[in-house]
Design a protein around this motif. Structure first.
Motif, PDB file in Angstrom:
ATOM      1  N   SER A 238      40.599  51.776  34.251  1.00 21.88           N
ATOM      2  CA  SER A 238      41.908  52.331  33.932  1.00 21.88           C
ATOM      3  C   SER A 238      41.878  53.094  32.614  1.00 21.88           C
ATOM      4  CB  SER A 238      42.941  51.204  33.834  1.00 21.88           C
ATOM      5  OG  SER A 238      42.602  50.361  32.767  1.00 21.88           O
TER       6      SER A 238
ATOM      7  N   THR B 241      30.277  41.459  43.146  1.00 20.38           N
ATOM      8  CA  THR B 241      30.134  40.041  42.830  1.00 20.38           C
ATOM      9  C   THR B 241      29.101  39.387  43.735  1.00 20.38           C
ATOM     10  OG1 THR B 241      32.505  40.128  42.417  1.00 20.38           O
ATOM     11  CG2 THR B 241      31.463  37.986  42.269  1.00 20.38           C
TER      12      THR B 241
ATOM     13  N   GLU C 136      27.666  29.851  22.325  1.00 20.34           N
ATOM     14  CA  GLU C 136      28.286  28.999  23.348  1.00 20.34           C
ATOM     15  C   GLU C 136      29.767  29.358  23.475  1.00 20.34           C
ATOM     16  OE1 GLU C 136      28.998  26.722  25.536  1.00 20.34           O
ATOM     17  OE2 GLU C 136      26.904  26.361  26.103  1.00 20.34           O
TER      18      GLU C 136
ATOM     19  N   PHE D  23      35.463  39.768  37.456  1.00 21.80           N
ATOM     20  CA  PHE D  23      35.024  41.144  37.730  1.00 21.80           C
ATOM     21  C   PHE D  23      36.205  42.033  38.096  1.00 21.80           C
ATOM     22  CE2 PHE D  23      30.342  40.092  38.735  1.00 21.80           C
ATOM     23  CZ  PHE D  23      29.995  40.425  37.446  1.00 21.80           C
TER      24      PHE D  23
ATOM     25  N   PHE E 254      45.356  41.210  31.569  1.00 23.68           N
ATOM     26  CA  PHE E 254      44.363  42.275  31.793  1.00 23.68           C
ATOM     27  C   PHE E 254      44.750  43.117  33.006  1.00 23.68           C
ATOM     28  CE2 PHE E 254      40.237  40.506  29.668  1.00 23.68           C
ATOM     29  CZ  PHE E 254      40.872  40.600  28.448  1.00 23.68           C
ATOM     30  N   ILE E 255      45.053  42.433  34.118  1.00 19.61           N
ATOM     31  CA  ILE E 255      45.313  43.147  35.363  1.00 19.61           C
ATOM     32  C   ILE E 255      46.599  43.973  35.276  1.00 19.61           C
ATOM     33  CG2 ILE E 255      45.862  42.840  37.819  1.00 19.61           C
ATOM     34  CD1 ILE E 255      43.903  40.541  37.857  1.00 19.61           C
TER      35      ILE E 255
ATOM     36  N   ILE F  95      48.302  45.064  32.601  1.00 17.92           N
ATOM     37  CA  ILE F  95      48.199  46.185  31.660  1.00 17.92           C
ATOM     38  C   ILE F  95      47.367  47.321  32.255  1.00 17.92           C
ATOM     39  CG2 ILE F  95      47.176  46.913  29.449  1.00 17.92           C
ATOM     40  CD1 ILE F  95      48.107  44.361  28.233  1.00 17.92           C
ATOM     41  N   SER F  96      46.224  46.971  32.880  1.00 17.42           N
ATOM     42  CA  SER F  96      45.342  48.006  33.429  1.00 17.42           C
ATOM     43  C   SER F  96      46.055  48.817  34.498  1.00 17.42           C
ATOM     44  CB  SER F  96      44.096  47.374  34.048  1.00 17.42           C
ATOM     45  OG  SER F  96      43.437  46.602  33.094  1.00 17.42           O
ATOM     46  N   ILE F  97      46.685  48.120  35.459  1.00 21.82           N
ATOM     47  CA  ILE F  97      47.333  48.842  36.550  1.00 21.82           C
ATOM     48  C   ILE F  97      48.522  49.644  36.019  1.00 21.82           C
ATOM     49  CG2 ILE F  97      48.550  48.586  38.759  1.00 21.82           C
ATOM     50  CD1 ILE F  97      46.676  46.343  39.462  1.00 21.82           C
TER      51      ILE F  97
ATOM     52  N   ILE G 161      38.963  48.147  42.729  1.00 22.71           N
ATOM     53  CA  ILE G 161      39.455  47.024  43.540  1.00 22.71           C
ATOM     54  C   ILE G 161      38.596  46.839  44.794  1.00 22.71           C
ATOM     55  CG2 ILE G 161      41.385  46.152  44.931  1.00 22.71           C
ATOM     56  CD1 ILE G 161      43.254  47.575  42.889  1.00 22.71           C
TER      57      ILE G 161
ATOM     58  N   ILE H  61      45.123  35.259  29.950  1.00 24.42           N
ATOM     59  CA  ILE H  61      44.352  36.492  29.753  1.00 24.42           C
ATOM     60  C   ILE H  61      44.213  37.292  31.050  1.00 24.42           C
ATOM     61  CG2 ILE H  61      42.101  37.432  29.064  1.00 24.42           C
ATOM     62  CD1 ILE H  61      41.738  35.024  27.288  1.00 24.42           C
ATOM     63  N   TRP H  62      43.888  36.583  32.139  1.00 24.15           N
ATOM     64  CA  TRP H  62      43.593  37.250  33.411  1.00 24.15           C
ATOM     65  C   TRP H  62      44.766  38.127  33.905  1.00 24.15           C
ATOM     66  CZ3 TRP H  62      44.765  36.349  38.828  1.00 24.15           C
ATOM     67  CH2 TRP H  62      43.871  36.969  39.709  1.00 24.15           C
TER      68      TRP H  62
ATOM     69  N   VAL I 243      34.837  45.459  44.025  1.00 18.91           N
ATOM     70  CA  VAL I 243      34.583  44.224  43.290  1.00 18.91           C
ATOM     71  C   VAL I 243      33.914  43.135  44.144  1.00 18.91           C
ATOM     72  CG1 VAL I 243      36.873  43.172  43.588  1.00 18.91           C
ATOM     73  CG2 VAL I 243      35.527  42.635  41.585  1.00 18.91           C
TER      74      VAL I 243
ATOM     75  N   THR J   2      28.469  23.596  19.701  1.00 18.38           N
ATOM     76  CA  THR J   2      28.971  24.957  19.908  1.00 18.38           C
ATOM     77  C   THR J   2      27.899  25.989  19.569  1.00 18.38           C
ATOM     78  OG1 THR J   2      29.844  25.246  17.687  1.00 18.38           O
ATOM     79  CG2 THR J   2      31.336  24.289  19.289  1.00 18.38           C
TER      80      THR J   2
ATOM     81  N   VAL K 257      41.901  51.459  29.710  1.00 22.48           N
ATOM     82  CA  VAL K 257      42.488  50.597  28.681  1.00 22.48           C
ATOM     83  C   VAL K 257      41.411  50.107  27.705  1.00 22.48           C
ATOM     84  CG1 VAL K 257      43.635  48.396  28.246  1.00 22.48           C
ATOM     85  CG2 VAL K 257      44.423  49.853  30.089  1.00 22.48           C
TER      86      VAL K 257
ATOM     87  N   MET L 279      43.552  28.961  29.395  1.00 20.29           N
ATOM     88  CA  MET L 279      43.366  30.213  28.655  1.00 20.29           C
ATOM     89  C   MET L 279      43.312  31.421  29.590  1.00 20.29           C
ATOM     90  SD  MET L 279      43.184  30.495  25.431  1.00 20.29           S
ATOM     91  CE  MET L 279      42.539  31.326  23.999  1.00 20.29           C
ATOM     92  N   LEU L 280      42.480  31.303  30.620  1.00 18.51           N
ATOM     93  CA  LEU L 280      42.349  32.427  31.548  1.00 18.51           C
ATOM     94  C   LEU L 280      43.627  32.656  32.345  1.00 18.51           C
ATOM     95  CD1 LEU L 280      38.696  32.123  32.852  1.00 18.51           C
ATOM     96  CD2 LEU L 280      39.660  33.933  31.455  1.00 18.51           C
TER      97      LEU L 280
ATOM     98  N   LEU M 219      39.096  46.582  36.381  1.00 19.62           N
ATOM     99  CA  LEU M 219      40.371  47.292  36.211  1.00 19.62           C
ATOM    100  C   LEU M 219      40.534  47.768  34.766  1.00 19.62           C
ATOM    101  CD1 LEU M 219      42.819  45.073  38.283  1.00 19.62           C
ATOM    102  CD2 LEU M 219      41.981  47.354  38.860  1.00 19.62           C
ATOM    103  N   LEU M 220      40.205  46.873  33.851  1.00 21.34           N
ATOM    104  CA  LEU M 220      40.344  47.185  32.425  1.00 21.34           C
ATOM    105  C   LEU M 220      39.492  48.407  32.059  1.00 21.34           C
ATOM    106  CD1 LEU M 220      42.072  45.560  30.490  1.00 21.34           C
ATOM    107  CD2 LEU M 220      40.056  44.331  29.761  1.00 21.34           C
TER     108      LEU M 220
END
Lengths: 177, 191
Positions: free
Chosen positions: A63, B37, A129, A54, B9-10, B12-14, B30, B5-6, B33, B140, A65, B1-2, A59-60
């Protein structure tokens, strides 16, 4: 009719499961408690992941983006008649289960769960999935790296599932069925 | 993977919002959040525990084994190499039924067991056999009657009809599985 089937299926399944448990002389309430207790662990483990997702998604979006990326890829997805709002989910769905759950929730919160976009997002979440993760788990248990056509076929299935989700949700929200 | 990516994302956004002078919006997201959640988790908490409890009953009965009989014609088409009555056959069909019923806890161990026993019969050990490939694709595609998590999220967001999309879900998931199986059957001859 469609609404009736959708609302009867869950109560019906609950009764069937409980009756079947009694028929096989299981202690149904004890089992229920045991399962529900295990559920606490699942939710507790889910919380930190969702919190992180989240944060990144919020942020994405705030912002600007996300908007920027969607504007860039809009011409391509227009070819498939897919609403651009669902694209973040479509792209992340095969990669991460918790990330896509976070994104799906975020999109539904913005557009409303019963809107067309909300319906499509729900359908994609229910019908597909975490493809890449699943392939990784099942191939690594036997230590195989040559996966042949599996990734291609699985991704074809995902794309078909997503396009069908859009088409079917349009039909349902237009009052067909 | 995350792990990749994670942070991307953060950062680039900031970075982007500092660049275009949109830092207020970033701050809001911020600070909100945590609450956001918690709200979602609270609703998921009840629904997921409820389903986990009910599904525990189903797991402890012979329901899964009984239902494997229904899918035996499909099994013969999908896995012609696997003989009925073998341990492999049993794990595969029980994995499929558990997935359909949404018994995730039961499905994964059965699936891993099926993979291991298919590997024993596999001629080229470093390459997936046809049966193994199809089995993974089926997993899958995940045909599921009741997608409990989606229903839980929809309920938590105040949906008037949390189960309204069940039929589109069945349509899309079956369509996806059929597409996966057909592409696999075609590609299997070439790769």
């Amino acid at each position: 009719m469609i609404n009736y089937i959708s609302s009867i299926i869950i109560p019906l399944m609950i009764v069937l499961i409980i009756l079947y448990g009694i028929y096989e002389k299981q202690k149904v309430f004890d089992l229920f408690i045991q399962g529900a207790t295990e559920g606490i662990t699942i939710v507790a483990k889910l919380f930190p992941t969702l919190l992180g997702i989240f944060l990144a998604i919020g942020l994405l979006r705030n912002s600007g983006v996300l908007e920027l990326i969607l504007t860039i890829i809009e011409p391509i997805i227009n070819l498939f008649n897919i609403p651009k709002e669902i694209m973040p989910l479509a792209l992340l769905r095969p990669i991460s289960g918790s990330a896509s759950l976070g994104i799906a929730t975020d999109i539904m919160k913005q557009y409303g769960p019963d809107s067309l976009i909300g319906m499509i997002v729900s359908t994609i979440m229910g019908a597909t999935e975490t493809t890449i993760y699943t392939i990784a788990v099942y191939t690594s248990i036997v230590g195989i790296k040559k996966i042949r056509f599996v990734l291609i076929a699985a991704l074809i299935a995902d794309v078909v599932g997503m396009i069908l989700a859009v088409v079917l949700c349009r039909l349902v929200s237009n009052g067909f069925c | 993977m995350l792990n990749i990516i994670w942070p991307v994302f953060i950062i680039i956004s900031i970075g982007y919002s500092i660049l275009i002078g949109n830092i207020e919006a970033i701050n809001n997201s911020i600070f909100e959040v945590g609450e956001e959640t918690i709200n979602l988790i609270l609703t998921l908490f009840g629904t997921l525990c409820l389903w986990n409890g009910l599904m525990k009953i189903a797991e402890n009965t012979s329901l899964i084994e009984k239902l494997t009989k229904i899918i035996s014609p499909i099994m013969r088409f999908l896995f012609p190499e696997i003989k009925k009555g073998t341990e492999t056959y049993k794990s595969i069909s029980m994995n499929i039924v558990s997935n359909i019923l949404g018994l995730g806890n039961a499905a994964t161990p059965l699936g891993l067991k099926a993979m291991k026993s298919m590997q024993q019969e596999n001629k080229e050990k470093n390459k997936l056999s046809n049966s193994m490939a199809l089995f993974i694709i089926l997993n899958t595609a995940s045909i599921q009657i009741i997608p409990t998590t989606v229903i839980a999220v929809r309920t938590s967001l105040g949906s008037a009809e949390p189960t309204k999309m069940l039929i589109p879900i069945w349509g899309a998931t079956i369509g996806a599985a059929v597409a996966g199986i057909i592409s696999a059957k075609i590609l299997m001859k070439k790769f």
